[in-house]
Scaffold this active site. Structure first.
Site, mmCIF file in Angstrom:
data_model
loop_
_atom_site.group_PDB
_atom_site.id
_atom_site.type_symbol
_atom_site.label_atom_id
_atom_site.label_comp_id
_atom_site.label_asym_id
_atom_site.label_seq_id
_atom_site.Cartn_x
_atom_site.Cartn_y
_atom_site.Cartn_z
ATOM 1 N N ASP A 107 0.863 -1.189 0.000
ATOM 2 C CA ASP A 107 0.000 0.000 0.000
ATOM 3 C C ASP A 107 0.894 1.232 0.000
ATOM 4 O O ASP A 107 1.317 1.702 1.061
ATOM 5 C CB ASP A 107 -0.898 0.024 1.241
ATOM 6 C CG ASP A 107 -2.093 -0.892 1.137
ATOM 7 O OD1 ASP A 107 -2.750 -0.892 0.093
ATOM 8 O OD2 ASP A 107 -2.364 -1.621 2.106
ATOM 9 N N ARG A 164 3.740 2.821 3.096
ATOM 10 C CA ARG A 164 4.343 1.816 3.973
ATOM 11 C C ARG A 164 5.862 1.799 3.925
ATOM 12 O O ARG A 164 6.497 1.273 4.831
ATOM 13 C CB ARG A 164 3.827 0.420 3.599
ATOM 14 C CG ARG A 164 2.326 0.304 3.451
ATOM 15 C CD ARG A 164 1.564 0.618 4.703
ATOM 16 N NE ARG A 164 0.156 0.282 4.571
ATOM 17 C CZ ARG A 164 -0.806 0.727 5.363
ATOM 18 N NH1 ARG A 164 -0.493 1.543 6.371
ATOM 19 N NH2 ARG A 164 -2.056 0.363 5.190
ATOM 20 N N ARG A 212 -7.373 10.731 1.159
ATOM 21 C CA ARG A 212 -6.889 9.655 0.270
ATOM 22 C C ARG A 212 -7.584 9.736 -1.092
ATOM 23 O O ARG A 212 -7.141 9.087 -2.044
ATOM 24 C CB ARG A 212 -7.145 8.298 0.911
ATOM 25 C CG ARG A 212 -6.375 8.061 2.195
ATOM 26 C CD ARG A 212 -6.868 6.805 2.895
ATOM 27 N NE ARG A 212 -6.650 5.611 2.081
ATOM 28 C CZ ARG A 212 -7.252 4.450 2.328
ATOM 29 N NH1 ARG A 212 -8.129 4.328 3.316
ATOM 30 N NH2 ARG A 212 -6.986 3.403 1.551
ATOM 31 N N HIS A 261 -11.826 1.770 -4.168
ATOM 32 C CA HIS A 261 -12.420 0.531 -3.649
ATOM 33 C C HIS A 261 -13.794 0.388 -4.288
ATOM 34 O O HIS A 261 -14.703 1.145 -3.934
ATOM 35 C CB HIS A 261 -12.570 0.576 -2.140
ATOM 36 C CG HIS A 261 -11.317 0.976 -1.389
ATOM 37 N ND1 HIS A 261 -10.911 2.301 -1.252
ATOM 38 C CD2 HIS A 261 -10.379 0.237 -0.734
ATOM 39 C CE1 HIS A 261 -9.810 2.345 -0.519
ATOM 40 N NE2 HIS A 261 -9.457 1.107 -0.197
ATOM 41 N N HIS A 275 -12.845 -0.750 8.249
ATOM 42 C CA HIS A 275 -11.912 -1.496 9.092
ATOM 43 C C HIS A 275 -12.584 -1.895 10.404
ATOM 44 O O HIS A 275 -12.211 -2.909 11.007
ATOM 45 C CB HIS A 275 -10.675 -0.661 9.409
ATOM 46 C CG HIS A 275 -9.789 -0.420 8.230
ATOM 47 N ND1 HIS A 275 -10.027 0.584 7.324
ATOM 48 C CD2 HIS A 275 -8.674 -1.055 7.808
ATOM 49 C CE1 HIS A 275 -9.079 0.560 6.393
ATOM 50 N NE2 HIS A 275 -8.251 -0.426 6.660
ATOM 51 N N ASP A 315 -10.486 -6.272 -0.766
ATOM 52 C CA ASP A 315 -9.790 -5.504 0.255
ATOM 53 C C ASP A 315 -9.388 -6.504 1.341
ATOM 54 O O ASP A 315 -9.755 -7.679 1.307
ATOM 55 C CB ASP A 315 -10.700 -4.404 0.800
ATOM 56 C CG ASP A 315 -9.919 -3.251 1.431
ATOM 57 O OD1 ASP A 315 -8.716 -3.424 1.708
ATOM 58 O OD2 ASP A 315 -10.503 -2.182 1.670
#
Length: 557
Positions: A127, A135, A195, A226, A238, A311
């Site tokens: 990611d 990351r 984002r 997404h 999440h 995802d």
């Protein structure tokens, strides 16, 4: 790089023979990622079909799984690769140290994959959206997508993606789970926000297309995410299951355009969202588990035949009704090709294997997914890719040219939304206090530009306060109010979403960077000092104010 295994034998025989004939030489050329013969779709399809026919059922099933990489060495993943034959691995920060370690680990992982079974190389993913979702511990760090949207320049998006792809490729990373195609129409969205490139579908579509094409041109696969859209949610998938409560017409007008454009541009991969969209499927299933959305809308209506990845399957949004094994089976039945980060890999793998053995997942359905995965790997030349070179990686990753590209995007994104009494730009040599988010970076850059940075607003000519989503933070709002009580102009630099201004009515100037990365904070300071003129334009509208999509001020002259 992959001398052993059936994959290397079949891929070399099918793909490279045509290149040798066309070049008129007995041995094929050594192409760059953008000119590799593996990028030829028809050749990739032929090679994938031949390889598929020779793979065992266990090897095919393994291609569906993408677990997290373990540890900081390839050897830490040896048993996982030998036991499951995964289609890929995803890197997270705990596995990443520096350029040499990442390159060595990537090489070692590919060697392990090449040595077993059909020798199919891994998709090594990460990611690396940039901004808040980045990351890598190394490399050029660009602002978030909303900052890119504020530039209004698809070339800025292409620069971000090209630079990111060059750095990932140097590290042996072959897939970036980016860009974000969600249209962020809910100011309270807790998981997308900056984002997203913005709240206007065509702007988002332009930027997504530019990034998708730039990733491909620079040898890295990308995953548009997404689907069918996570931009109109007030719940983070999440931690819960969001519902996108819009009509079919509104979904088509607002949320679909970026994904449709990505499909038309030949997107390598599309990632599902763990969101319920009743207008597309009234069963209550999240899109990840919905045949109506994945096979029906994405495959049949949009005509997408690339790889569909879920995802992360460890997220709460997809774990509401079923156990982890059943979730994996239902995702495949819905139309997913790869299962990202199953929280219980043995259970998920066993459940899918049983479903195949019992015919619940047909062999035709399994083969369709594996074919897509193999074609993706072949198109991107993973069959004959050179190992990552740690020395080259050290020179490429975070190099001066890449840092300059990040700085250019950051400076073009800064948006001036209020400037009462021409509080900005600052007078040369002004005494400035800097508090709040980004204090060190903003203050340090102002000092370099000749400002006198003082400790408190009472000592200053101008008070600068950095915020990051201050609407939900009483302490940040109090910091702004207290600065205003000293009787000096107050300048707010908003480094999260630009909506903070709704709760900061009495400030003199308001600058939005849409990102809290170092390069954005320094860009803001350069705008405050007048070193750079603000050219960013608001990529959203701000409810409760007169600020609309496209607003933004410059400096006179």
């Amino acid at each position: 790089m992959f001398p052993r295994g059936l994959f290397a034998v079949i891929a070399a025989g099918t793909l490279l023979s045509s290149a040798a004939c066309s070049s008129g030489e007995g041995t094929p050329p050594n192409p760059s990622p953008t000119t590799s013969p593996s990028s030829d779709s028809s050749s990739a399809a032929q090679a994938a079909a031949e390889l598929l026919a020779e793979m065992s059922r266990a090897e095919k099933i393994g291609q569906l799984f993408v677990p997290m990489a373990q540890g900081t060495t390839a050897e830490a993943n040896a048993d996982l690769i030998a036991d499951y034959h995964p289609g890929g691995l995803i890197y997270f920060p705990d596995s990443l140290v520096d350029t040499a370690q990442i390159a060595d680990m990537s090489n070692g992982l590919q060697e392990l994959a090449a040595a077993g079974g059909a020798g199919v190389p891994l998709l090594l993913g990460i990611d690396q959206e940039q901004g808040m979702v980045a990351r890598l511990p190394v490399g050029a760090h660009f602002p978030d997508a909303m900052a890119v949207g504020a530039t209004r320049d698809p070339d800025a998006a292409a620069s971000l993606a090209a630079t990111t792809a060059q750095e990932l490729s140097a590290l042996g990373i072959t897939l970036d789970y980016a860009p974000v195609a969600d249209v962020n129409v809910d100011p309270a969205n807790p998981v997308i926000g900056i984002r997203s490139f913005g709240a206007e579908p065509e702007l988002v579509a332009d930027m997504v297309t530019a990034e998708t094409e730039a990733f491909a041109e620079n040898g890295v696969a990308s995953a548009v995410k997404h689907f069918p859209g996570h931009g109109d949610t007030s719940v983070d998938s999440h931690t819960g299951l969001p519902e996108v409560d819009v009509s079919r017409q509104e979904w088509e007008e607002v949320h679909l355009p970026p994904f449709r454009r990505a499909v038309d541009a030949g997107a390598d991969m599309i990632m599902t969202a763990h969101v319920v969209v009743p207008a597309l499927d009234d069963s209550g299933e999240p899109a990840t588990l919905s045949p109506e959305i994945l096979d029906g809308v994405l495959r049949d209506e949009l005509g997408y035949d690339g790889v569909v990845t879920t995802d992360a399957l460890n997220m709460a949004g997809v774990r509401q009704r079923y156990d982890d094994g059943e979730i994996a089976v239902r995702a495949v039945l819905a139309g997913a090709d790869q299962l990202l980060m199953p929280p219980d890999l043995p259970a998920a793998h066993a459940a899918v294997t049983t479903a195949v053995e019992e015919g619940r997942i047909s062999l035709e359905r399994l083969d369709a997914s594996v074919r897509r995965i193999l074609e993706l790997k072949l198109r991107h030349g993973l069959d004959d890719a050179e190992p990552a070179d740690p020395d080259r990686a050290a020179q490429t990753v975070g190099g001066a040219e890449h840092r300059a590209a990040a700085r250019e995007v950051a400076e073009a994104s800064v948006t001036l939304l209020r400037n009462s009494e021409e509080a900005l730009p600052l007078e040369p040599g002004a005494a400035v206090s800097v508090q709040g988010s980004g204090k060190a970076a903003i203050g340090g850059e102002l000092a370099k530009l000749g400002m006198e940075v003082v400790a408190a607003p009472a000592q200053a000519d101008v008070a600068v306060v950095g915020t990051s989503n201050a609407r939900g933070d009483a302490e940040q709002r109090a910091l702004v109010r207290n600065a205003g009580r000293e009787g000096v102009p107050v300048v707010v630099v908003a480094q999260g979403t630009p909506y903070d201004i709704t709760d900061l009515p009495d400030i003199d100037a308001y600058v939005a960077t849409y990102s809290a990365v170092e390069v954005s904070r320094r860009a803001a300071a350069r705008v405050l000092a007048g070193e750079v003129s603000p050219t960013g334009r608001l990529p959203v509208s701000i409810p409760g104010t007169d600020l609309e999509f496209g607003d933004g001020q410059g400096y006179p002259g």
